[in-house]
Design a protein around this motif. Structure first.
Motif, mmCIF file in Angstrom:
data_model
loop_
_atom_site.group_PDB
_atom_site.id
_atom_site.type_symbol
_atom_site.label_atom_id
_atom_site.label_comp_id
_atom_site.label_asym_id
_atom_site.label_seq_id
_atom_site.Cartn_x
_atom_site.Cartn_y
_atom_site.Cartn_z
ATOM 1 N N VAL A 123 0.825 -1.207 0.000
ATOM 2 C CA VAL A 123 0.000 0.000 0.000
ATOM 3 C C VAL A 123 0.867 1.268 0.000
ATOM 4 C CG1 VAL A 123 -2.046 -1.021 1.073
ATOM 5 C CG2 VAL A 123 -0.301 -0.010 2.524
ATOM 6 N N ASP A 124 0.408 2.223 -0.795
ATOM 7 C CA ASP A 124 1.087 3.518 -0.827
ATOM 8 C C ASP A 124 0.645 4.368 0.349
ATOM 9 O OD1 ASP A 124 2.369 3.215 -3.522
ATOM 10 O OD2 ASP A 124 0.269 2.956 -4.097
ATOM 11 N N VAL A 125 -0.620 4.234 0.677
ATOM 12 C CA VAL A 125 -1.172 5.045 1.767
ATOM 13 C C VAL A 125 -1.894 4.119 2.748
ATOM 14 C CG1 VAL A 125 -2.714 6.956 2.351
ATOM 15 C CG2 VAL A 125 -1.638 6.871 0.097
ATOM 16 N N LEU A 126 -1.524 4.232 3.990
ATOM 17 C CA LEU A 126 -2.215 3.460 5.022
ATOM 18 C C LEU A 126 -2.893 4.450 5.969
ATOM 19 C CD1 LEU A 126 -2.757 0.725 6.375
ATOM 20 C CD2 LEU A 126 -0.650 1.032 7.665
ATOM 21 N N VAL A 127 -4.208 4.353 6.069
ATOM 22 C CA VAL A 127 -4.944 5.207 7.000
ATOM 23 C C VAL A 127 -5.360 4.314 8.166
ATOM 24 C CG1 VAL A 127 -6.827 6.863 7.260
ATOM 25 C CG2 VAL A 127 -5.855 6.456 4.990
ATOM 26 N N ALA A 128 -5.008 4.698 9.389
ATOM 27 C CA ALA A 128 -5.227 3.765 10.500
ATOM 28 C C ALA A 128 -5.573 4.488 11.791
ATOM 29 C CB ALA A 128 -3.969 2.930 10.718
ATOM 30 N N THR A 129 -6.259 3.746 12.659
ATOM 31 C CA THR A 129 -6.390 4.195 14.053
ATOM 32 C C THR A 129 -5.260 3.506 14.828
ATOM 33 O OG1 THR A 129 -8.035 2.442 14.339
ATOM 34 C CG2 THR A 129 -8.878 4.666 14.045
ATOM 35 N N PRO A 130 -4.740 4.138 15.876
ATOM 36 C CA PRO A 130 -3.533 3.597 16.528
ATOM 37 C C PRO A 130 -3.693 2.165 17.040
ATOM 38 C CG PRO A 130 -3.958 5.833 17.286
ATOM 39 C CD PRO A 130 -5.138 5.436 16.459
ATOM 40 N N GLY A 131 -4.844 1.845 17.637
ATOM 41 C CA GLY A 131 -5.023 0.527 18.250
ATOM 42 C C GLY A 131 -4.878 -0.607 17.249
ATOM 43 N N ARG A 132 -5.595 -0.517 16.141
ATOM 44 C CA ARG A 132 -5.565 -1.594 15.155
ATOM 45 C C ARG A 132 -4.182 -1.713 14.513
ATOM 46 N NH1 ARG A 132 -8.938 -5.253 12.150
ATOM 47 N NH2 ARG A 132 -10.097 -5.289 14.080
ATOM 48 N N LEU A 133 -3.546 -0.594 14.317
ATOM 49 C CA LEU A 133 -2.214 -0.622 13.698
ATOM 50 C C LEU A 133 -1.230 -1.370 14.607
ATOM 51 C CD1 LEU A 133 -0.331 0.332 11.401
ATOM 52 C CD2 LEU A 133 0.117 2.369 12.753
ATOM 53 N N LEU A 134 -1.268 -1.050 15.911
ATOM 54 C CA LEU A 134 -0.351 -1.722 16.846
ATOM 55 C C LEU A 134 -0.654 -3.218 16.930
ATOM 56 C CD1 LEU A 134 0.115 0.691 19.875
ATOM 57 C CD2 LEU A 134 1.838 -0.081 18.246
ATOM 58 N N ASP A 135 -1.934 -3.512 16.896
ATOM 59 C CA ASP A 135 -2.375 -4.904 16.932
ATOM 60 C C ASP A 135 -1.724 -5.693 15.786
ATOM 61 O OD1 ASP A 135 -3.767 -7.070 17.639
ATOM 62 O OD2 ASP A 135 -5.759 -6.155 17.554
ATOM 63 N N LEU A 136 -1.814 -5.145 14.588
ATOM 64 C CA LEU A 136 -1.237 -5.826 13.414
ATOM 65 C C LEU A 136 0.284 -5.872 13.490
ATOM 66 C CD1 LEU A 136 -3.322 -4.755 10.299
ATOM 67 C CD2 LEU A 136 -3.186 -6.965 11.384
ATOM 68 N N PHE A 137 0.848 -4.810 14.029
ATOM 69 C CA PHE A 137 2.305 -4.764 14.149
ATOM 70 C C PHE A 137 2.779 -5.872 15.091
ATOM 71 C CE2 PHE A 137 6.336 -3.291 15.809
ATOM 72 C CZ PHE A 137 6.988 -2.911 14.654
ATOM 73 N N GLU A 138 2.069 -5.984 16.203
ATOM 74 C CA GLU A 138 2.454 -7.001 17.189
ATOM 75 C C GLU A 138 2.302 -8.415 16.641
ATOM 76 O OE1 GLU A 138 0.204 -5.559 20.472
ATOM 77 O OE2 GLU A 138 1.748 -4.017 20.834
ATOM 78 N N ARG A 139 1.404 -8.618 15.704
ATOM 79 C CA ARG A 139 1.248 -9.935 15.079
ATOM 80 C C ARG A 139 2.251 -10.119 13.938
ATOM 81 N NH1 ARG A 139 -4.969 -11.344 15.091
ATOM 82 N NH2 ARG A 139 -5.576 -10.126 16.889
ATOM 83 N N GLY A 140 3.107 -9.146 13.749
ATOM 84 C CA GLY A 140 4.137 -9.261 12.712
ATOM 85 C C GLY A 140 3.603 -9.128 11.297
ATOM 86 N N LYS A 141 2.457 -8.485 11.148
ATOM 87 C CA LYS A 141 1.831 -8.404 9.828
ATOM 88 C C LYS A 141 2.176 -7.130 9.075
ATOM 89 C CE LYS A 141 -0.697 -12.095 10.588
ATOM 90 N NZ LYS A 141 -0.220 -13.351 10.036
ATOM 91 N N ILE A 142 2.896 -6.263 9.727
ATOM 92 C CA ILE A 142 3.165 -4.977 9.076
ATOM 93 C C ILE A 142 4.540 -4.457 9.496
ATOM 94 C CG2 ILE A 142 2.072 -3.552 10.864
ATOM 95 C CD1 ILE A 142 0.798 -1.988 8.586
ATOM 96 N N LEU A 143 5.208 -3.801 8.579
ATOM 97 C CA LEU A 143 6.522 -3.215 8.860
ATOM 98 C C LEU A 143 6.467 -1.729 8.515
ATOM 99 C CD1 LEU A 143 9.148 -5.727 7.482
ATOM 100 C CD2 LEU A 143 9.099 -4.745 9.774
ATOM 101 N N LEU A 144 6.961 -0.910 9.413
ATOM 102 C CA LEU A 144 6.856 0.533 9.160
ATOM 103 C C LEU A 144 8.202 1.146 8.764
ATOM 104 C CD1 LEU A 144 4.432 1.422 12.096
ATOM 105 C CD2 LEU A 144 3.883 1.194 9.676
ATOM 106 N N SER A 145 9.163 0.293 8.446
ATOM 107 C CA SER A 145 10.513 0.820 8.175
ATOM 108 C C SER A 145 10.635 1.492 6.812
ATOM 109 C CB SER A 145 11.540 -0.304 8.291
ATOM 110 O OG SER A 145 11.105 -1.407 7.535
ATOM 111 N N ASP A 146 9.596 1.396 5.992
ATOM 112 C CA ASP A 146 9.656 2.043 4.675
ATOM 113 C C ASP A 146 8.698 3.234 4.595
ATOM 114 O OD1 ASP A 146 10.928 2.034 2.254
ATOM 115 O OD2 ASP A 146 9.388 0.845 1.232
#
Ligand code: AMP
Length: 502
Positions: A123-146
């Protein structure tokens, strides 16, 4: 200034034209060139100023070149509520319709599987609420390094909702070298501290709160007893030609209570607040937008940024505690050049809140009487809003009072006699407020205040009643002079039990 002076691509200009925007708003004029330069922005602006387009339009062009990798979004927009996130995502779709950008919306209450599928495609643009984003991050489903562009929108709302620790965690996972756009309607010290931590040499942009939506809104305010509020609201709803109305309550619980009460009285009303399941929230909003339900009772959080075309009325069932929320609430109507009407129901305890609002908007809100209900005065106060007391009153069980005999209805509209003279604090009123008008002349209607019934300031009800009365009492606060006989009966002291003796 024209949109074409801002360096936007022909595709974006075409999308703006399709949206019907003629000229950029002040925040768009100021922010778009700065964002194109790659600088950080600290924007002091609230919804209604065109803030969303001020960051989405340049972002679309900046992201047009390049490709996203799976699960590594190229830009991130953080929003405090699901509704706002949804609206920003819709804006991206509208303004980016001539581009081929991939966008994903990550909000709680929606299926993980669908959201993951989108992320996997890149995705070029990710629009998110903080809770769901952290949830996915903790499950290893998303990387924010780019993620090279970060937007933190409505930062003060994030603070109010307790999201700041989440936001800090998210920001710590992003690359240090990035562009950050930070927006907040207000800049309290906590928000300033965050801005200092997240931004590098930002360009500060400040636009005044939106006074233009309010300019098209004819405002009214009735000061009535707390216990008369529902009746007053029903009366106003019947008296007005309400096509579509938003009713604001300060608390989520009151939203449900009021909606049920209205439904019981045969009003076509739905509820919207942050505790509802996301699917229900979306469905309710869609029905309201489509005109399938006429009245929406909502909390501020759920209704923030709501853009409903053709909304005729806004009712403040409670006076908002933050003065800016008043502008925001009534600005839901009177949009796109159409006239709107707002009615605020204030109680004697709301004087300081109303004064703060009138200072902010630079004028007095014209007072009205609600036909058949006695008007009251604001309680004498030290000028400081009493948030605790305001809330505590409603926590108490409501004692029924004997019905008052309705006063004779007043005949015609007259300018308010009792409006305080507020000092313009932010901006002076551009034009005098037109005298309140009443849409439905033939039916019962709210009337301009003619005479008020002075009443004693309410006795503080916070003192706990004694557990055991041995003497009959003269009066009980909640019942006034109409105390039922059983309350006057002495209550015998309880006999000691075995346990007491032990
Ligand atoms: P926002 O402050 O982003 O919530 O925008 C408030 C409303 O203004 C939305 O309904 C937008 O569609 C509309 N809007 C944004 N920019 C413009 C513009 N330049 N001209 C007219 N309307 C606009």
């Amino acid at each position: 200034m024209e949109f074409s002076d801002l360096g936007l691509s022909p595709e974006v200009l075409r999308a703006i034209d399709d949206a019907g925007y003629k000229t950029p708003t002040p925040i768009q004029e100021q922010a778009i060139p700065i964002i194109f330069m790659g600088r950080d922005v600290l924007g002091c602006a609230q919804t209604g100023t065109g803030k969303t387009a001020s960051f989405t339009l340049p972002m679309i062009d900046m992201l047009a070149a390049g490709r996203a990798r799976a699960r590594m979004p190229r830009s991130l927009i953080l929003e405090p509520t699901r509704e706002l996130a949804t609206q920003v995502a819709e804006s991206f779709e509208r303004y980016g319709k001539h581009h081929k950008l991939n966008m994903a919306l990550l909000i709680g209450g929606e299926s993980f599987a669908d959201q993951l599928k989108k992320l996997d495609r890149g995705v070029d643009v990710l629009v998110a609420t903080p809770g769901r984003l952290l949830d996915l991050f903790e499950r290893g489903k998303i990387l924010l390094s780019d993620t090279k562009i970060l937007v933190i929108d409505e930062a003060d709302r994030m603070l109010d909702m307790g999201f700041i620790p989440d936001v800090e965690r998210i920001v710590s996972m992003l690359p240090k070298l990035r562009q950050t756009l930070f927006f907040s309607a207000t800049m309290p010290p906590e928000i300033k501290r965050l801005a200092d931590a997240f931004l590098m040499n930002p360009k500060e942009i400040s636009v005044s709160p939106p006074t233009s939506p309010a300019a098209m809104v004819i405002q009214h305010l009735a000061v009535i007893d707390e216990l008369d509020k529902r009746e007053a609201l029903r009366h106003l709803l019947r008296a007005e030609s309400v096509r579509s109305a938003l009713i604001f309550c300060n608390r989520k619980r009151d939203v449900d209570i009021l909606q049920r009460s209205l439904a019981k009285h045969k009003f076509d009303a739905a509820a919207l607040h942050g505790d509802m399941a996301q699917a229900k929230r979306t469905e309710t909003l869609d029905r309201f937008r489509a005109g399938a339900v006429k009245i929406l009772v909502a909390s501020d959080v759920a209704a923030r940024g709501l853009d409903v075309i053709g909304l005729t009325h806004v009712f403040n069932f409670d006076v908002p505690i933050h003065a800016e929320d008043y502008i925001h609430r009534i600005g839901r109507t009177g949009r796109a050049g159409r006239e709107g009407l707002s009615y605020t129901l204030a109680t004697p305890d709301d004087g300081a809140f109303v004064t703060a609002i009138e200072r902010l908007i630079g004028k007095a809100i014209p007072r009205i009487d609600v036909e058949g209900l006695p008007s009251v005065e604001f309680a004498a106060s030290d000028g400081r809003p009493r948030r605790g007391r305001h809330t505590a009153r409603r926590e108490e069980p409501r004692a029924r009072r004997p019905r008052r005999i309705p006063e004779a209805p007043a005949a015609s509209a007259r300018p308010a006699q009792h409006a305080p003279e507020p000092q313009p604090a932010i901006a002076p009123a551009p034009a005098p407020q037109p005298a309140p008008r009443h849409v439905n002349a033939g039916r019962p209607r709210p009337v301009e205040r003619q005479a008020t019934t002075p009443r004693p300031a309410p006795t503080p009800a916070s003192k706990p009643a004694p557990m055991v009365e041995t003497e009959p009492v003269g009066s009980v606060v909640a019942f006034g002079e109409h105390m039922p006989a059983f309350l006057r009966r002495p209550v015998p002291k309880p006999r000691p039990t075995e346990n007491d003796a032990a």
